[in-house]
Scaffold this active site. Structure first.
Site, mmCIF file in Angstrom:
data_model
loop_
_atom_site.group_PDB
_atom_site.id
_atom_site.type_symbol
_atom_site.label_atom_id
_atom_site.label_comp_id
_atom_site.label_asym_id
_atom_site.label_seq_id
_atom_site.Cartn_x
_atom_site.Cartn_y
_atom_site.Cartn_z
ATOM 1 N N GLU A 1 4.504 7.219 2.686
ATOM 2 C CA GLU A 1 5.345 6.024 2.871
ATOM 3 C C GLU A 1 4.843 4.918 1.960
ATOM 4 O O GLU A 1 3.736 4.990 1.408
ATOM 5 C CB GLU A 1 5.300 5.540 4.324
ATOM 6 C CG GLU A 1 3.928 5.080 4.772
ATOM 7 C CD GLU A 1 3.966 4.046 5.889
ATOM 8 O OE1 GLU A 1 5.019 3.455 6.154
ATOM 9 O OE2 GLU A 1 2.901 3.802 6.480
ATOM 10 N N ASN B 1 4.195 0.822 2.141
ATOM 11 C CA ASN B 1 4.114 -0.318 3.069
ATOM 12 C C ASN B 1 4.298 -1.637 2.344
ATOM 13 O O ASN B 1 3.610 -1.905 1.365
ATOM 14 C CB ASN B 1 2.756 -0.326 3.763
ATOM 15 C CG ASN B 1 2.597 0.855 4.696
ATOM 16 O OD1 ASN B 1 3.263 0.951 5.723
ATOM 17 N ND2 ASN B 1 1.742 1.800 4.316
ATOM 18 N N LYS C 1 11.542 10.236 11.419
ATOM 19 C CA LYS C 1 10.991 8.870 11.431
ATOM 20 C C LYS C 1 12.070 7.825 11.705
ATOM 21 O O LYS C 1 13.092 7.807 11.025
ATOM 22 C CB LYS C 1 10.344 8.542 10.077
ATOM 23 C CG LYS C 1 9.174 9.420 9.709
ATOM 24 C CD LYS C 1 8.477 8.879 8.478
ATOM 25 C CE LYS C 1 7.372 9.816 8.028
ATOM 26 N NZ LYS C 1 6.653 9.292 6.844
ATOM 27 N N ARG D 1 -7.996 7.425 4.627
ATOM 28 C CA ARG D 1 -8.009 7.562 6.082
ATOM 29 C C ARG D 1 -7.969 9.026 6.421
ATOM 30 O O ARG D 1 -7.230 9.797 5.797
ATOM 31 C CB ARG D 1 -6.774 6.894 6.685
ATOM 32 C CG ARG D 1 -7.026 5.518 7.200
ATOM 33 C CD ARG D 1 -5.789 4.933 7.805
ATOM 34 N NE ARG D 1 -4.613 5.247 7.000
ATOM 35 C CZ ARG D 1 -3.377 4.985 7.386
ATOM 36 N NH1 ARG D 1 -3.154 4.444 8.564
ATOM 37 N NH2 ARG D 1 -2.350 5.269 6.603
ATOM 38 N N ARG E 1 0.862 -1.194 0.000
ATOM 39 C CA ARG E 1 0.000 0.000 0.000
ATOM 40 C C ARG E 1 0.887 1.228 0.000
ATOM 41 O O ARG E 1 1.702 1.411 0.896
ATOM 42 C CB ARG E 1 -0.918 0.033 1.230
ATOM 43 C CG ARG E 1 -2.132 0.954 1.029
ATOM 44 C CD ARG E 1 -2.946 1.137 2.306
ATOM 45 N NE ARG E 1 -2.187 1.874 3.268
ATOM 46 C CZ ARG E 1 -2.140 1.584 4.583
ATOM 47 N NH1 ARG E 1 -2.825 0.585 5.071
ATOM 48 N NH2 ARG E 1 -1.409 2.307 5.390
ATOM 49 N N GLU F 1 7.096 0.470 11.856
ATOM 50 C CA GLU F 1 5.782 0.409 11.214
ATOM 51 C C GLU F 1 4.686 0.396 12.263
ATOM 52 O O GLU F 1 4.947 0.083 13.420
ATOM 53 C CB GLU F 1 5.671 -0.884 10.392
ATOM 54 C CG GLU F 1 6.533 -0.919 9.161
ATOM 55 C CD GLU F 1 6.247 0.220 8.219
ATOM 56 O OE1 GLU F 1 5.076 0.617 8.098
ATOM 57 O OE2 GLU F 1 7.196 0.744 7.622
ATOM 58 N N GLY F 2 3.473 0.713 11.829
ATOM 59 C CA GLY F 2 2.318 0.500 12.689
ATOM 60 C C GLY F 2 1.812 1.742 13.397
ATOM 61 O O GLY F 2 0.855 1.665 14.161
ATOM 62 N N SER G 1 -2.741 -2.797 6.019
ATOM 63 C CA SER G 1 -4.072 -3.158 6.510
ATOM 64 C C SER G 1 -5.180 -2.251 5.972
ATOM 65 O O SER G 1 -4.941 -1.374 5.156
ATOM 66 C CB SER G 1 -4.069 -3.165 8.035
ATOM 67 O OG SER G 1 -3.315 -2.108 8.519
ATOM 68 N N LYS H 1 11.703 3.079 5.828
ATOM 69 C CA LYS H 1 11.718 4.505 5.461
ATOM 70 C C LYS H 1 13.071 4.900 4.889
ATOM 71 O O LYS H 1 13.185 5.844 4.116
ATOM 72 C CB LYS H 1 11.380 5.358 6.690
ATOM 73 C CG LYS H 1 9.873 5.584 6.880
ATOM 74 C CD LYS H 1 9.235 4.662 7.826
ATOM 75 C CE LYS H 1 7.738 4.837 7.873
ATOM 76 N NZ LYS H 1 7.079 3.711 8.534
HETATM 77 P P1 ADP Z 1 3.803 4.232 9.824
HETATM 78 O O1 ADP Z 1 4.589 3.251 9.028
HETATM 79 O O2 ADP Z 1 4.006 4.072 11.290
HETATM 80 O O3 ADP Z 1 2.366 4.277 9.420
HETATM 81 P P2 ADP Z 1 4.033 6.823 8.491
HETATM 82 O O4 ADP Z 1 5.246 7.248 7.755
HETATM 83 O O5 ADP Z 1 2.868 6.462 7.673
HETATM 84 O O6 ADP Z 1 4.455 5.661 9.505
HETATM 85 O O7 ADP Z 1 3.617 7.988 9.489
HETATM 86 C C1 ADP Z 1 2.466 7.890 10.315
HETATM 87 C C2 ADP Z 1 1.529 9.056 10.074
HETATM 88 O O8 ADP Z 1 2.229 10.293 10.274
HETATM 89 C C3 ADP Z 1 0.973 9.162 8.658
HETATM 90 O O9 ADP Z 1 -0.181 8.368 8.516
HETATM 91 C C4 ADP Z 1 0.660 10.649 8.558
HETATM 92 O O10 ADP Z 1 -0.572 10.957 9.189
HETATM 93 C C5 ADP Z 1 1.782 11.275 9.371
HETATM 94 N N1 ADP Z 1 2.896 11.643 8.468
HETATM 95 C C6 ADP Z 1 3.978 10.893 8.175
HETATM 96 N N2 ADP Z 1 4.792 11.521 7.298
HETATM 97 C C7 ADP Z 1 4.212 12.703 7.019
HETATM 98 C C8 ADP Z 1 4.558 13.817 6.187
HETATM 99 N N3 ADP Z 1 5.691 13.837 5.474
HETATM 100 N N4 ADP Z 1 3.716 14.871 6.142
HETATM 101 C C9 ADP Z 1 2.572 14.880 6.882
HETATM 102 N N5 ADP Z 1 2.194 13.867 7.686
HETATM 103 C C10 ADP Z 1 2.997 12.789 7.768
HETATM 104 MG MG MG Z 2 3.872 2.016 7.441
HETATM 105 MG MG MG Z 3 1.600 4.862 7.605
#
Ligand code: ADP
Ligand code: MG
Ligand code: MG
Length: 524
Positions: free
Chosen positions: A148, A150, A411, A500, A128, A415-416, A155, A331
């Site tokens: 990101e 995945n 970051k 979401r 995803r 994950e999660g 999920s 990441k």
């Molecule tokens: P995970 O793998 O834990 O889901 P993410 O990289 O998706 O990690 O980060 C979690 C959440 O943080 C994302 O769903 C988003 O809401 C927010 N986020 C992450 N990166 C960004 C970004 N560059 N700009 C704005 N929001 C972000």
């Molecule tokens: Mg993720």
């Molecule tokens: Mg995410």
């Protein structure tokens, strides 16, 4: 798109919608197990209760161009990540870059190194790719930027299909819900078949595995976490895999019980055999292992849990994902893909290692047109390493600066949800850990989507206000891990979407983590 969409609701409209949505959710499995703060384990020891998943009352407006942009690049992303997963040398460098500061990635890599000696099999990716809308100025065309990618336990496909169906139901039946119907026939609600699409990936892997080698019938094994609240999302997928015409036996096994209930067949074939605890006399040969666990350190409390991962990994079952594919989803890989070769260059440096526009049979890389490569690159946003390279040094000074850090998120390789550090919290966080560990993090520019309004129904209460939407596009890919450069891909599909949404005051958006909610797109 009607004017004033989504509408402000009167009190009685809100009450009516709560009634309708909560019943529809229960009737269609748009549900999660309730959090322990709402229903305690003593109240529901057997776990018979479920609760409606937080959901927007209306599909959020989402630019059609951005939606199409995400769909169009998905197959190229699938191939890219299959090729990355086949490039052991590249991933070894990634793990080296992350360094010893991240025990989890180090341990994953150790599993890989042991398996490498014995050889690989086919690999399944249920991916995803997540995005937010970016608009450089209010007049500029909106475009998506990748949050990101995945590669493990992607999920919400099951719940997303149901959310799209709920929003369609409400649009069709709004005559009974709203004083002044607003959207009937005017909303563009895309078809969303992600449950079917993701299940098709698992089914294709099941078929590709071939005839069982042992005397036992084949099955699919879902590896899950104990006490998973998001179980109905997984069940939707499971039921779809089990649906005719090809009925496939699917079992759920807690990650912590792998060694208790599985073993490898004798001989060199390493077939994974599963003895369901409820059927002591039956054995199945596992064709596909689908992991909804194992993505974070919590599932590996001791050496035996790592041994269990090794046991699965070396087996002949098609893994979704393999350790290599899991590492491809870090990441750090996303950062390396997005960071230009040097400061004067705007070309991302590494993408050309995997994808080329040259139609040359000797180019042992995936072939795509310049347009497709440019479309992929347009989804990248600025991400920097925090290492000792010149780019890393510059990123370190941004991260430590109380002004500049406000536009960034830090970051780790996790994950999660719930692992990131945002804005002003970045400098003090970095100062609290040894500098030698900083290269295990990446610094990413925050994407700030244009404001959208909506109403969220969460645990029976309505929350109205500004929201931020994150689009996920699912992809399925099946490839031969023994090949290189994206060769040996036998399945490559785009498989529906997820929207979401979270309140615009919240940093994280994970539905399971409790901050976000399910949504669907009304294309504008
Ligand atoms: P995970 O793998 O834990 O889901 P993410 O990289 O998706 O990690 O980060 C979690 C959440 O943080 C994302 O769903 C988003 O809401 C927010 N986020 C992450 N990166 C960004 C970004 N560059 N700009 C704005 N929001 C972000
Ligand atoms: Mg993720
Ligand atoms: Mg995410």
């Amino acid at each position: 798109m009607p004017a004033h969409y989504p509408p402000d609701l009167t009190t009685s409209e809100g009450e009516r919608l709560v009634e309708v949505v909560k019943d529809w959710a229960a009737a269609h499995g748009l549900s999660v197990r309730p959090p322990s703060t709402v229903v305690s384990a003593e109240t529901d020891p057997v776990g018979i209760l479920s609760t409606a998943v937080p959901v927007t009352l209306f599909p959020s407006p989402f630019p059609q161009v951005c939606f199409d942009q995400g769909k169009v690049v998905q197959k190229a992303y699938n191939e890219l990540y299959a090729a990355i997963s086949q490039d052991e040398e590249f991933l070894a460098q990634i793990v080296k870059d992350i360094g010893d500061s991240d025990d989890f990635i180090t341990e994953l890599w150790k599993v890989h190194l042991k398996v490498k000696e014995e050889g690989y099999h086919m690999s399944l990716g249920l991916f995803r790719s997540d995005y937010m809308v970016h608009q450089s100025t209010p007049d500029a065309d909106p475009q998506i930027k990748q949050v990101e990618f995945n590669t493990i336990a992607s999920s919400f496909g099951g719940l997303s299909s149901q959310t799209s169906a709920l929003h369609k139901y409400l649009a069709v039946n709004e005559y009974a819900l709203l004083e002044q119907p607003i959207s009937q026939g005017q909303l563009t609600l895309p078809t969303n078949l992600c449950t079917r699409g993701l299940a098709a990936g698992i089914k294709q892997a099941f078929i590709t595995y071939g005839h069982p080698v042992t005397e036992h019938p084949k099955c699919v094994l879902f590896l899950v976490q104990d006490g998973e609240r998001n179980v109905f999302d997984q069940r939707h997928l499971e039921y779809e895999v089990q649906s005719p015409p090809t009925t496939i036996p699917v079992f759920r096994l807690a990650y912590s019980e792998i060694k208790q209930h599985t073993q490898l067949a004798e001989g060199d074939g390493r077939q994974l055999l599963y003895n369901p605890p409820q059927l002591p006399k039956r054995t199945f040969e596992v064709a596909v292992v689908y992991m909804r666990s194992g993505y974070g350190p919590g599932d590996y409390p001791d050496a035996s849990a790592w041994d269990a991962r090794y046991h699965i990994e070396r087996s002949a079952a098609i893994k979704c994902p393999s350790v290599l594919t899991q590492v491809a989803g870090t990441k750090k890989v996303q950062q390396v893909l997005a960071t230009p070769a040097d400061e004067s260059s705007t070309e991302p440096s590494v993408l050309s290692r995997f994808i080329s526009s040259k139609d040359d049979r000797n180019t042992r890389r995936i072939h795509h047109t310049e347009d497709t490569i440019a479309a992929l690159q347009r989804t990248f946003t600025n991400i920097y390493p925090l290492d000792s390279s010149p780019t890393g040094q510059k990123a370190r000074s941004i991260a430590l600066d109380g002004e500049q850090c406000q536009s960034y998120v830090l970051k780790p390789q996790r994950e999660g949800g719930g692992n990131n550090i945002y804005r002003l919290a970045i400098p003090s966080f970095l100062k609290s850990i040894p500098e030698a560990h900083w290269d295990a993090y990446i610094l990413m520019e925050l994407i700030t989507p244009p404001p959208v309004h909506n109403t969220i129904l969460r645990l029976g209460k309505l929350e109205q206000g500004g929201v931020i939407c994150e689009l996920g596009i699912y992809g399925t890919c099946l490839w031969d891990q023994r090949e290189k450069h994206g060769h040996g891909i036998t399945v490559n599909e785009q498989a529906g979407y997820l929207l979401r949404t979270k309140g615009d005051k919240s940093e994280e958006g994970g539905v399971a983590a409790g901050f976000g909610c399910m949504d669907s797109c009304a294309l504008v």
